[in-house]
Design a protein around this motif. Structure first.
Motif, PDB file in Angstrom:
ATOM      1  N   GLY A  46       0.806  -1.229   0.000  1.00 25.33           N
ATOM      2  CA  GLY A  46       0.000   0.000   0.000  1.00 25.33           C
ATOM      3  C   GLY A  46       0.837   1.276   0.000  1.00 25.33           C
ATOM      4  O   GLY A  46       1.990   1.289  -0.432  1.00 25.33           O
ATOM      5  N   GLU A  47       0.208   2.341   0.489  1.00 31.50           N
ATOM      6  CA  GLU A  47       0.901   3.646   0.554  1.00 31.50           C
ATOM      7  C   GLU A  47       2.064   3.582   1.535  1.00 31.50           C
ATOM      8  O   GLU A  47       2.130   2.685   2.371  1.00 31.50           O
ATOM      9  N   TYR A  48       2.924   4.571   1.441  1.00 31.81           N
ATOM     10  CA  TYR A  48       4.052   4.604   2.376  1.00 31.81           C
ATOM     11  C   TYR A  48       4.408   6.049   2.714  1.00 31.81           C
ATOM     12  O   TYR A  48       3.992   6.989   2.023  1.00 31.81           O
ATOM     13  N   VAL A  49       5.172   6.214   3.774  1.00 31.58           N
ATOM     14  CA  VAL A  49       5.584   7.550   4.205  1.00 31.58           C
ATOM     15  C   VAL A  49       6.743   8.005   3.318  1.00 31.58           C
ATOM     16  O   VAL A  49       7.712   7.246   3.124  1.00 31.58           O
ATOM     17  N   LYS A  50       6.637   9.217   2.811  1.00 28.43           N
ATOM     18  CA  LYS A  50       7.719   9.694   1.918  1.00 28.43           C
ATOM     19  C   LYS A  50       8.823  10.361   2.753  1.00 28.43           C
ATOM     20  O   LYS A  50       8.559  11.302   3.502  1.00 28.43           O
ATOM     21  N   PHE A  51      10.024   9.837   2.624  1.00 25.25           N
ATOM     22  CA  PHE A  51      11.172  10.444   3.298  1.00 25.25           C
ATOM     23  C   PHE A  51      12.105  11.036   2.252  1.00 25.25           C
ATOM     24  O   PHE A  51      12.227  10.508   1.146  1.00 25.25           O
ATOM     25  N   ASN A  52      12.766  12.116   2.680  1.00 26.93           N
ATOM     26  CA  ASN A  52      13.719  12.758   1.785  1.00 26.93           C
ATOM     27  C   ASN A  52      15.057  12.026   1.854  1.00 26.93           C
ATOM     28  O   ASN A  52      15.570  11.801   2.945  1.00 26.93           O
ATOM     29  N   PRO A  53      15.627  11.663   0.715  1.00 21.93           N
ATOM     30  CA  PRO A  53      16.886  10.906   0.771  1.00 21.93           C
ATOM     31  C   PRO A  53      18.101  11.712   1.192  1.00 21.93           C
ATOM     32  O   PRO A  53      19.240  11.310   0.956  1.00 21.93           O
ATOM     33  N   SER A  93      22.221   9.997   7.673  1.00 22.54           N
ATOM     34  CA  SER A  93      21.778  10.327   9.032  1.00 22.54           C
ATOM     35  C   SER A  93      20.477  11.131   8.989  1.00 22.54           C
ATOM     36  O   SER A  93      19.657  11.048   9.900  1.00 22.54           O
ATOM     37  N   GLY A  94      20.259  11.896   7.906  1.00 24.33           N
ATOM     38  CA  GLY A  94      19.033  12.700   7.775  1.00 24.33           C
ATOM     39  C   GLY A  94      17.784  11.837   7.696  1.00 24.33           C
ATOM     40  O   GLY A  94      16.776  12.128   8.339  1.00 24.33           O
ATOM     41  N   ILE A  95      17.838  10.770   6.929  1.00 24.90           N
ATOM     42  CA  ILE A  95      16.644   9.897   6.800  1.00 24.90           C
ATOM     43  C   ILE A  95      16.359   9.237   8.147  1.00 24.90           C
ATOM     44  O   ILE A  95      15.215   9.108   8.553  1.00 24.90           O
ATOM     45  N   LYS A  96      17.433   8.841   8.801  1.00 25.66           N
ATOM     46  CA  LYS A  96      17.276   8.189  10.108  1.00 25.66           C
ATOM     47  C   LYS A  96      16.577   9.148  11.080  1.00 25.66           C
ATOM     48  O   LYS A  96      15.631   8.773  11.769  1.00 25.66           O
ATOM     49  N   THR A  97      17.021  10.418  11.081  1.00 26.66           N
ATOM     50  CA  THR A  97      16.406  11.400  11.981  1.00 26.66           C
ATOM     51  C   THR A  97      14.962  11.677  11.560  1.00 26.66           C
ATOM     52  O   THR A  97      14.079  11.849  12.415  1.00 26.66           O
ATOM     53  N   ASN A 100       4.707  -0.452   8.909  1.00 30.72           N
ATOM     54  CA  ASN A 100       4.976  -0.944   7.551  1.00 30.72           C
ATOM     55  C   ASN A 100       5.159   0.206   6.563  1.00 30.72           C
ATOM     56  O   ASN A 100       6.002   0.145   5.665  1.00 30.72           O
ATOM     57  N   LYS A 101       4.345   1.254   6.749  1.00 31.30           N
ATOM     58  CA  LYS A 101       4.452   2.414   5.854  1.00 31.30           C
ATOM     59  C   LYS A 101       5.778   3.149   6.052  1.00 31.30           C
ATOM     60  O   LYS A 101       6.355   3.691   5.111  1.00 31.30           O
ATOM     61  N   VAL A 102       6.240   3.152   7.286  1.00 32.41           N
ATOM     62  CA  VAL A 102       7.525   3.809   7.578  1.00 32.41           C
ATOM     63  C   VAL A 102       8.672   3.007   6.963  1.00 32.41           C
ATOM     64  O   VAL A 102       9.562   3.551   6.301  1.00 32.41           O
ATOM     65  N   VAL A 103       8.625   1.696   7.151  1.00 32.61           N
ATOM     66  CA  VAL A 103       9.706   0.835   6.646  1.00 32.61           C
ATOM     67  C   VAL A 103       9.787   0.928   5.127  1.00 32.61           C
ATOM     68  O   VAL A 103      10.869   1.081   4.549  1.00 32.61           O
ATOM     69  N   LYS A 104       8.621   0.865   4.494  1.00 24.70           N
ATOM     70  CA  LYS A 104       8.616   0.920   3.029  1.00 24.70           C
ATOM     71  C   LYS A 104       9.166   2.266   2.531  1.00 24.70           C
ATOM     72  O   LYS A 104       9.971   2.321   1.601  1.00 24.70           O
ATOM     73  N   GLY A 105       8.728   3.329   3.180  1.00 30.90           N
ATOM     74  CA  GLY A 105       9.173   4.673   2.793  1.00 30.90           C
ATOM     75  C   GLY A 105      10.676   4.824   2.978  1.00 30.90           C
ATOM     76  O   GLY A 105      11.379   5.389   2.136  1.00 30.90           O
ATOM     77  N   PHE A 106      11.183   4.286   4.090  1.00 31.03           N
ATOM     78  CA  PHE A 106      12.628   4.357   4.350  1.00 31.03           C
ATOM     79  C   PHE A 106      13.387   3.597   3.261  1.00 31.03           C
ATOM     80  O   PHE A 106      14.364   4.091   2.699  1.00 31.03           O
ATOM     81  N   GLN A 107      12.908   2.390   2.980  1.00 29.49           N
ATOM     82  CA  GLN A 107      13.630   1.557   1.998  1.00 29.49           C
ATOM     83  C   GLN A 107      13.693   2.251   0.626  1.00 29.49           C
ATOM     84  O   GLN A 107      14.744   2.274  -0.027  1.00 29.49           O
ATOM     85  N   ILE A 108      12.570   2.812   0.208  1.00 31.03           N
ATOM     86  CA  ILE A 108      12.548   3.462  -1.111  1.00 31.03           C
ATOM     87  C   ILE A 108      13.505   4.656  -1.131  1.00 31.03           C
ATOM     88  O   ILE A 108      14.302   4.812  -2.065  1.00 31.03           O
ATOM     89  N   ALA A 109      13.456   5.465  -0.086  1.00 31.75           N
ATOM     90  CA  ALA A 109      14.350   6.638  -0.046  1.00 31.75           C
ATOM     91  C   ALA A 109      15.813   6.216   0.000  1.00 31.75           C
ATOM     92  O   ALA A 109      16.665   6.785  -0.690  1.00 31.75           O
ATOM     93  N   ALA A 110      16.104   5.204   0.812  1.00 34.62           N
ATOM     94  CA  ALA A 110      17.508   4.788   1.012  1.00 34.62           C
ATOM     95  C   ALA A 110      18.102   4.149  -0.241  1.00 34.62           C
ATOM     96  O   ALA A 110      19.287   4.325  -0.529  1.00 34.62           O
ATOM     97  N   ILE A 111      17.301   3.425  -0.977  1.00 39.21           N
ATOM     98  CA  ILE A 111      17.835   2.667  -2.122  1.00 39.21           C
ATOM     99  C   ILE A 111      17.761   3.475  -3.423  1.00 39.21           C
ATOM    100  O   ILE A 111      18.684   3.422  -4.241  1.00 39.21           O
ATOM    101  N   ASP A 112      16.678   4.237  -3.600  1.00 35.68           N
ATOM    102  CA  ASP A 112      16.555   5.020  -4.852  1.00 35.68           C
ATOM    103  C   ASP A 112      17.762   5.925  -5.070  1.00 35.68           C
ATOM    104  O   ASP A 112      18.253   6.078  -6.176  1.00 35.68           O
TER     105      ASP A 112
END
Ligand code: KG4
Ligand code: ZN
Length: 340
Positions: free
Chosen positions: A192-199, A214-218, A233-245
Motif C-alpha cells: 500500500g501507501e508509504y511515508v515519503k522520506f527525503n533521501p 543520518s538525515g533519513i534516520k532522523t 509498515n508504511k515507515v519501513v517501506k518509505g525508508f527503503q525506497i528513499a535509502a535505495i533510490d
C-alpha cells in the motif's frame, strides 16, 4: 590454484575455498547474530571470543566440504583491514599459523575490496573498467575500478552507511538486529501507501556522488515521535525506497558522466530485494550483483580477491598488522583503506 579466504573482521567467522578466483569449493559462514542480538549491535569483545571458539571448526568443516586436506591449499588470503581489531587479530593469527604450518604464502586483503570480488565468483565476471558500489553496514562507497586493485573514489557517505541506517532505523522501530533483512521483508510485503522520506543530501557539485543517511534516520525518528499511532509498515517501506533510490540515482549519474556502463554492486545491502529489482531493471547499464549468499561477509570473496592479488605477484612478509580505521575521516581515510 586453490586459495583459502579467511574473514573475521566483524561478526561472521567465515572460510571459503576457491579455485582460480572463481570456482567455490567450499564456503562456510558462522554468523554471530544470535550472540549480539540482545545488544542491538555488535559487541567487539563478544565477537573476538566467538571467532576464537569457531574458527578452527569452520576451517576443518570447509576442508571437509571441499574434500581437501590442508596440504592442497596453495595460497592464504586474509582480511586485515578495516574492521574490529580484536576480531581481525583472530583471523590473522590463524592465517599466519596456517601459513607456517603448510609453508604457503599469505596475502592480505582489504575487506571493502573483497566485497567487490563476490562478483568474480559469478559465471560471467565483470570486465574493466567498471563502477563499483559498495553498500554495507560500515560503508557506502562509489568508485571507478580501472583494473584489479586500481581504484578511483567517486563518492562516499558523509555520515552513516546505508546498512548502518537500516540497523539504526530497525532499532528505533523495535525490529531487532540486523535491520536490513527484516525491513526488506516488511517493505516487500507491504503493497500500500508509504511515508515519503527525503533521501538527504542535496545534489550539489561537490556532493554529486556523495551520500548522507543520518538525515533519513532522523526523519524516521521525528515521524514516529510526532505520530504515536504510526504505521510501521508504511515507515519501513518509505525508508527503503528513499535509502535505495538514491543509490541508483547517483550510480546512474556517475555512469552517464563517465560513460562506464558496467556496474558492480557489493556488500550486505546488495542482498536487498528492492535494490536488486531496480538495479536489475535499469536499462543502459550492465549490472553485476553477487549471489545472495556472497553479499554479506564471507571467506569466498576474500579467496577470490587474494587470487587476483597473487596474479600481480604480491605476497606478504609475516610481520603485517591489523587496522581498524585510520584516523582522519573522509577522503584520506578512504584512500588509506583502499591502499592495497
Ligand atoms: O557487508 P556486511 O555483511 O558487513 C559489513 O561489511 O558491514 O553488511 C551487513 C549490513 C547490515 O547493516 C545489514 O543490515 C545489511 O548489510 N543487510 C541488508 C540486507 N541484508 C543485510 N540491508 C538491506 N536489505 C537486506 N536484505
Ligand atoms: Zn562486509
Amino acid at each position: 590454484m586453490n586459495v583459502i579466504g579467511i574473514e573475521s573482521s566483524c561478526d561472521e567467522t567465515s572460510i571459503g575455498l576457491v579455485r582460480d578466483g572463481q570456482h567455490v569449493l567450499a564456503s562456510l559462514i558462522y554468523s554471530q547474530v544470535d550472540e549480539h542480538k540482545q545488544f542491538s549491535g555488535v559487541v567487539p569483545e563478544i565477537a573476538s571470543r566467538a571467532h576464537v571458539e569457531k574458527i578452527n571448526f569452520i576451517f576443518h568443516s570447509a576442508l571437509k566440504q571441499a574434500n581437501m586436506t590442508a596440504g592442497d591449499i596453495d595460497l592464504i588470503g586474509i582480511v586485515n583491514q578495516p574492521g574490529l581489531v580484536g576480531s581481525l587479530m583472530v583471523g590473522v593469527a590463524f592465517a599466519k599459523t596456517l601459513s607456517l604450518y603448510i609453508n604457503k604464502p599469505i596475502i592480505t586483503v582489504n575487506h571493502l575490496i573483497a566485497h567487490l570480488y563476490a562478483n568474480f565468483l559469478l559465471k560471467a565476471i565483470p570486465e574493466f573498467p567498471y563502477i563499483g558500489l559498495v553498500v554495507s553496514g560500515g560503508h557506502t562507497l562509489l568508485l571507478i575500478a580501472k583494473s584489479h586493485f586500481e581504484y578511483e573514489i567517486a563518492g562516499s557517505t558523509l555520515d552513516d552507511a546505508v546498512g548502518e541506517a537500516y540497523d539504526k532505523v530497525a532499532k528505533l522501530l523495535g525490529l531487532g538486529y540486523p535491520g536490513g533483512p527484516v525491513m526488506d521483508r516488511i517493505a516487500r510485503e507491504h503493497t500500500g501507501e508509504y511515508v515519503k522520506f527525503n533521501p538527504g543530501l542535496k545534489s550539489s557539485k561537490k556532493n554529486k556522488y556523495n551520500f548522507s543517511y543520518s538525515g533519513i534516520k532522523t526523519a524516521v525518528l521525528y515521524h514516529i515521535r510526532d505520530n504515536p499511532c504510526y504505521d510501521r509498515n508504511k515507515v519501513v517501506k518509505g525508508f527503503q525506497i528513499a535509502a535505495i533510490d538514491i543509490l541508483l540515482e547517483k550510480t546512474k549519474a556517475l555512469s552517464a558522466d563517465t560513460g562506464i556502463e558496467r556496474i558492480v554492486v557489493a556488500g550486505g545491502v546488495a542482498a536487498n530485494s528492492y535494490l536488486r529489482e531496480i538495479f536489475g531493471n535499469e536499462k543502459g547499464m550492465k549490472v553485476f550483483l553477487p549471489e545472495l549468499r556472497y553479499c554479506t561477509d564471507n571467506g569466498a570473496m576474500v579467496a577470490s580477491c587474494a587470487y587476483y592479488k597473487s596474479q600481480l605477484n604480491q605476497s606478504e612478509n609475516m610481520d603485517f598488522d591489523v587496522y581498524s580505521k585510520p584516523s582522519g575521516g573522509g577522503r584520506s581515510y578512504l584512500k588509506s583503506i583502499l591502499k592495497i
